[in-house]
Design an enzyme around this catalytic site. Structure first.
Site, PDB file in Angstrom:
ATOM      1  N   GLY A  66       0.864  -1.182   0.000  1.00 14.65           N
ATOM      2  CA  GLY A  66       0.000   0.000   0.000  1.00 14.65           C
ATOM      3  C   GLY A  66       0.893   1.222   0.000  1.00 14.65           C
ATOM      4  N   GLU A  67       0.596   2.160   0.827  1.00 17.21           N
ATOM      5  CA  GLU A  67       1.413   3.358   0.940  1.00 17.21           C
ATOM      6  C   GLU A  67       1.790   3.486   2.415  1.00 17.21           C
ATOM      7  OE1 GLU A  67       2.372   4.945  -1.814  1.00 17.21           O
ATOM      8  OE2 GLU A  67       3.662   6.118  -0.495  1.00 17.21           O
ATOM      9  N   SER A  68       3.077   3.335   2.703  1.00 13.47           N
ATOM     10  CA  SER A  68       3.488   3.256   4.101  1.00 13.47           C
ATOM     11  C   SER A  68       3.138   4.519   4.895  1.00 13.47           C
ATOM     12  CB  SER A  68       4.986   2.965   4.196  1.00 13.47           C
ATOM     13  OG  SER A  68       5.718   3.899   3.435  1.00 13.47           O
ATOM     14  N   CYS A 107       6.553  -4.982   1.029  1.00  8.82           N
ATOM     15  CA  CYS A 107       6.604  -3.673   0.396  1.00  8.82           C
ATOM     16  C   CYS A 107       6.359  -2.545   1.405  1.00  8.82           C
ATOM     17  CB  CYS A 107       5.635  -3.650  -0.759  1.00  8.82           C
ATOM     18  SG  CYS A 107       6.189  -2.601  -2.077  1.00  8.82           S
ATOM     19  N   ARG A 139      12.852   3.738  -0.188  1.00  7.73           N
ATOM     20  CA  ARG A 139      11.490   3.724  -0.748  1.00  7.73           C
ATOM     21  C   ARG A 139      11.492   3.977  -2.250  1.00  7.73           C
ATOM     22  NH1 ARG A 139       7.494   7.711   1.930  1.00  7.73           N
ATOM     23  NH2 ARG A 139       6.011   6.528   0.685  1.00  7.73           N
ATOM     24  N   ILE A 197       6.091  -3.343  -6.961  1.00  7.80           N
ATOM     25  CA  ILE A 197       5.107  -2.286  -7.189  1.00  7.80           C
ATOM     26  C   ILE A 197       5.524  -1.073  -6.370  1.00  7.80           C
ATOM     27  CG2 ILE A 197       2.673  -1.664  -7.151  1.00  7.80           C
ATOM     28  CD1 ILE A 197       2.041  -4.701  -7.053  1.00  7.80           C
ATOM     29  N   ARG A 198       6.161  -0.141  -7.014  1.00  8.15           N
ATOM     30  CA  ARG A 198       6.768   1.011  -6.313  1.00  8.15           C
ATOM     31  C   ARG A 198       7.480   0.515  -5.056  1.00  8.15           C
ATOM     32  NH1 ARG A 198       4.225   6.193  -5.068  1.00  8.15           N
ATOM     33  NH2 ARG A 198       6.199   6.988  -5.857  1.00  8.15           N
ATOM     34  N   HIS A 235       5.728  -8.631  -4.212  1.00  5.59           N
ATOM     35  CA  HIS A 235       4.355  -9.019  -3.874  1.00  5.59           C
ATOM     36  C   HIS A 235       4.072 -10.470  -4.275  1.00  5.59           C
ATOM     37  CE1 HIS A 235       2.646  -5.150  -2.609  1.00  5.59           C
ATOM     38  NE2 HIS A 235       3.612  -4.663  -3.363  1.00  5.59           N
ATOM     39  N   GLU A 251       1.782 -12.324  -3.440  1.00  8.19           N
ATOM     40  CA  GLU A 251       0.350 -12.630  -3.569  1.00  8.19           C
ATOM     41  C   GLU A 251      -0.197 -12.380  -4.967  1.00  8.19           C
ATOM     42  OE1 GLU A 251       1.653 -10.132  -1.944  1.00  8.19           O
ATOM     43  OE2 GLU A 251       0.502  -8.301  -2.292  1.00  8.19           O
TER      44      GLU A 251
HETATM   45  N1  GLN Z   1       5.705   3.049  -2.508  1.00  7.28           N
HETATM   46  C1  GLN Z   1       5.078   2.497  -1.333  1.00  7.28           C
HETATM   47  C2  GLN Z   1       5.650   3.160  -0.075  1.00  7.28           C
HETATM   48  O1  GLN Z   1       6.663   3.764  -0.141  1.00  7.28           O
HETATM   49  C3  GLN Z   1       5.230   1.000  -1.257  1.00  7.28           C
HETATM   50  C4  GLN Z   1       4.593   0.360  -2.478  1.00  7.28           C
HETATM   51  C5  GLN Z   1       3.871  -0.945  -2.231  1.00  7.28           C
HETATM   52  O2  GLN Z   1       3.556  -1.321  -1.109  1.00  7.28           O
HETATM   53  N2  GLN Z   1       3.541  -1.599  -3.311  1.00  7.28           N
HETATM   54  O3  GLN Z   1       5.066   3.024   0.965  1.00  7.28           O
END
Ligand code: GLN
Length: 175
Positions: free
Chosen positions: A41-43, A73, A100, A117-118, A153, A155
């Site tokens: 997600g987005e930390s 992630c 990150r 994913i990012r 990921h 999953e």
């Molecule tokens: N870019 C997200 C972060 O810095 C991590 C990306 C992800 O969980 N797929 O939190």
């Protein structure tokens, strides 16, 4: 947060025979659980929500006390003791430095294929941390005691061996 990550993870773990439920609010912590998954997600958002919802301190205590945790992630970023070029610390229980958005590519796009994913990578891990995998010289999976931290990921792929490994960690704690 991206619900798909939850859904996919839950499916993989259920397919392996685990009982799974979501922790969305403090009262969910009253239920018994043998392991914790911190999904992608987005930390920054996750860290903020964890604090606002009163989940942060109890979960941090459980991780410190040895609860098996699998963090992918953004979850890995939550566990890290240090975030490169950023004073932010969330749980800070995993002695690594993460970088990150390490796989963003200028001009081409922010999401590469594969299952990064990012994603972050681990810039530095203390000697006590076992490196499980590296890609192009960058650490992307580690194990430290009860904590499994991964950049990618699992999953979103058909291969559920990472989840099976984590369930073994959960079982180890029981025995
Ligand atoms: N870019 C997200 C972060 O810095 C991590 C990306 C992800 O969980 N797929 O939190």
């Amino acid at each position: 947060n991206t619900p798909a990550y939850f859904a996919e993870k839950m499916k993989e773990l259920q397919a392996l025979g685990a009982d799974v439920f979501e922790i969305r609010q403090a009262k969910d912590l009253e239920r018994h659980f043998d392991g914790l998954v911190l999904p992608g997600g987005e930390s920054t958002v996750q860290g903020k929500l964890l604090r606002e919802l009163g989940l942060f301190v109890p979960l941090q205590e459980k991780i410190r006390a040895g609860l098996p945790v699998m963090a992918t992630c953004a979850g890995l970023i939550l566990l890290a003791e240090h975030i490169a070029d950023d004073p932010t610390v969330h749980f800070g229980t995993l002695p690594v430095t993460v970088k990150r958005n390490a796989y963003d590519v200028e001009e081409i796009g922010k999401q590469l294929p594969f299952t990064f994913i990012r994603a972050p990578y681990i810039e530095k891990a203390e000697d006590t941390v076992k490196v499980l995998s590296s890609v192009d010289g960058n650490i992307v999976a580690v194990r430290y005691e009860n904590q499994l931290g991964i950049s990618f990921h699992p999953e979103v792929t058909e291969d559920n061996r990472v989840h099976a490994y984590f369930l073994q960690m959960c079982g180890q704690k029981l025995s």
